[in-house]
Design an enzyme around this catalytic site. Structure first.
Site, PDB file in Angstrom:
ATOM      1  N   ASN A   9       0.930  -1.276  -0.026  1.00  0.00           N
ATOM      2  CA  ASN A   9       0.065   0.171   0.133  1.00  0.00           C
ATOM      3  C   ASN A   9       0.865   1.237  -0.054  1.00  0.00           C
ATOM      4  OD1 ASN A   9      -1.799   2.127   0.465  1.00  0.00           O
ATOM      5  ND2 ASN A   9      -2.251   1.234   2.730  1.00  0.00           N
ATOM      6  N   LYS A  11       0.080   4.351  -0.166  1.00  0.00           N
ATOM      7  CA  LYS A  11      -0.370   5.525   0.326  1.00  0.00           C
ATOM      8  C   LYS A  11      -0.530   6.602  -0.532  1.00  0.00           C
ATOM      9  CE  LYS A  11      -0.097   3.137   4.874  1.00  0.00           C
ATOM     10  NZ  LYS A  11      -0.016   3.384   6.236  1.00  0.00           N
ATOM     11  N   HIS A  93      -9.755   0.951   5.351  1.00  0.00           N
ATOM     12  CA  HIS A  93      -8.350   1.135   5.928  1.00  0.00           C
ATOM     13  C   HIS A  93      -8.432   2.129   7.115  1.00  0.00           C
ATOM     14  CE1 HIS A  93      -4.257   2.431   6.619  1.00  0.00           C
ATOM     15  NE2 HIS A  93      -3.885   1.303   5.914  1.00  0.00           N
ATOM     16  N   GLU A  95      -6.520   4.462   8.150  1.00  0.00           N
ATOM     17  CA  GLU A  95      -6.490   6.170   7.963  1.00  0.00           C
ATOM     18  C   GLU A  95      -7.842   6.428   7.174  1.00  0.00           C
ATOM     19  OE1 GLU A  95      -2.982   5.441   5.700  1.00  0.00           O
ATOM     20  OE2 GLU A  95      -1.969   4.653   7.459  1.00  0.00           O
ATOM     21  N   GLU A 165      -5.346  -5.371  11.103  1.00  0.00           N
ATOM     22  CA  GLU A 165      -4.246  -4.298  11.236  1.00  0.00           C
ATOM     23  C   GLU A 165      -4.672  -3.446  12.284  1.00  0.00           C
ATOM     24  OE1 GLU A 165      -2.484  -2.990   7.290  1.00  0.00           O
ATOM     25  OE2 GLU A 165      -4.170  -1.810   7.619  1.00  0.00           O
ATOM     26  N   SER A 211       3.250  -2.110  10.549  1.00  0.00           N
ATOM     27  CA  SER A 211       4.872  -1.903  10.603  1.00  0.00           C
ATOM     28  C   SER A 211       5.386  -3.223  10.364  1.00  0.00           C
ATOM     29  CB  SER A 211       5.106  -1.600  12.136  1.00  0.00           C
ATOM     30  OG  SER A 211       4.465  -0.115  12.460  1.00  0.00           O
TER      31      SER A 211
HETATM   32  P1  PGA Z   1       2.701   0.284   7.649  1.00  0.00           P
HETATM   33  O1  PGA Z   1       1.024   0.258   7.133  1.00  0.00           O
HETATM   34  O2  PGA Z   1       3.164  -0.900   7.234  1.00  0.00           O
HETATM   35  O3  PGA Z   1       3.232   1.594   7.401  1.00  0.00           O
HETATM   36  O4  PGA Z   1       2.532   0.290   9.279  1.00  0.00           O
HETATM   37  C1  PGA Z   1       0.507  -0.612   6.942  1.00  0.00           C
HETATM   38  C2  PGA Z   1      -0.869  -0.238   6.366  1.00  0.00           C
HETATM   39  O5  PGA Z   1      -1.239   0.835   6.504  1.00  0.00           O
HETATM   40  O6  PGA Z   1      -1.518  -1.170   5.718  1.00  0.00           O
END
Ligand code: PGA
Length: 249
Positions: A9, A11, A93, A95, A165, A211
């Site tokens: 992803n 982003k 997600h 976010e 997640e 992460s």
């Molecule tokens: P990250 O993000 O690996 O930066 O923690 C995971 C995600 O947003 O799916």
């Protein structure tokens, strides 16, 4: 054995030119393996460019879709618009939930829109740190699943991918313990089994995200019931992402 799914992803990172370069680097670096499916989720403006570079090698996903097929919704991209272009869509997600106020009722419509247009939804669920500390993590996940999958029929459920997640582990460098992931993944499978069937609980693809990096990827991939990873930060570094994919094969 079912293929491992490794999803990157990106982003809100990369211009179109940078996305092109990253896709080129990834195709150069990652050798196709029978047991691994790689899914790249670049920003929507770069989907076509990236698709032309990865066709036949990696799958393509969009990071979000709008649930209505078309209309006066300035700035939105619908599942119908990317039908045939993408294989997957990330939906719900954290976010999107946190910064854009997406609630489970809306996410359920997004899941339905994906299925209606032959796109596999990657439904993200996860608890906040307070939920975990107070011992409510399972209840939160159970409630999210119940609403988000509310319109999904028994015929459709195995087309859905679920990404566990934990919100507190996303983009923070805080690691979820593999044992805690195992507990939640087992809980999610049991919930799917209860709502659908034993076969659905067993077959549905479950990812871990939060992460993930080259150092910890293997420990999550080894968790019983985890079928792959949803990678954020490390997915825009081609060497790190290639190393994570390597651990899956
Ligand atoms: P990250 O993000 O690996 O930066 O923690 C995971 C995600 O947003 O799916």
């Amino acid at each position: 054995m079912a293929k491992k799914l490794i999803v990157g992803n990106w982003k809100m990172h990369t211009s179109v030119a940078e996305a092109e370069l990253l896709a080129e680097r990834l195709t150069g670096q990652i050798k196709p393996k029978d047991g691994v499916e790689v899914v790249l989720c670049p920003p929507a403006i770069s989907l076509s460019t990236v698709k032309s570079l990865i066709e036949g090698k990696f799958s393509l996903g969009i990071q979000n879709v709008y649930q209505v097929d078309e209309g006066a919704y300035t700035g939105e991209v619908s599942a119908e618009m990317v039908r045939g272009l993408v294989d997957y869509a990330i939906v719900g997600h954290s976010e999107r939930r946190i910064h854009f106020g997406e609630r489970d009722g809306m996410i359920a419509h997004k899941v339905a829109a994906c299925l209606r247009h032959d796109i596999a939804p990657i439904l993200c669920v996860g608890e906040k740190i307070a939920d975990r500390v107070e011992g409510h993590a399972k209840r939160v996940i159970g409630d999210q699943l119940a609403v988000d999958l509310g319109g999904v029929t028994p015929d459709e459920i195995e087309r859905v991918v679920i990404a566990y997640e934990p919100v507190w582990a996303i983009g923070t460098g805080e690691f979820a313990k593999p044992h805690d992931v195992e507990v939640m993944v087992r809980y999610i499978r049991a919930a799917i089994k209860e709502a659908y069937s034993a076969a659905a609980g067993k077959n549905i693809k479950l990812l871990y995200g939060g992460s993930v990096d080259p150092d910890n990827a293997r420990s999550y991939l080894e968790v019983d019931g985890v079928d792959g990873l949803l990678v954020g930060g490390a997915s825009i570094n081609y060497a790190k992402f290639a190393s994570i994919v390597d651990k899956a094969g």
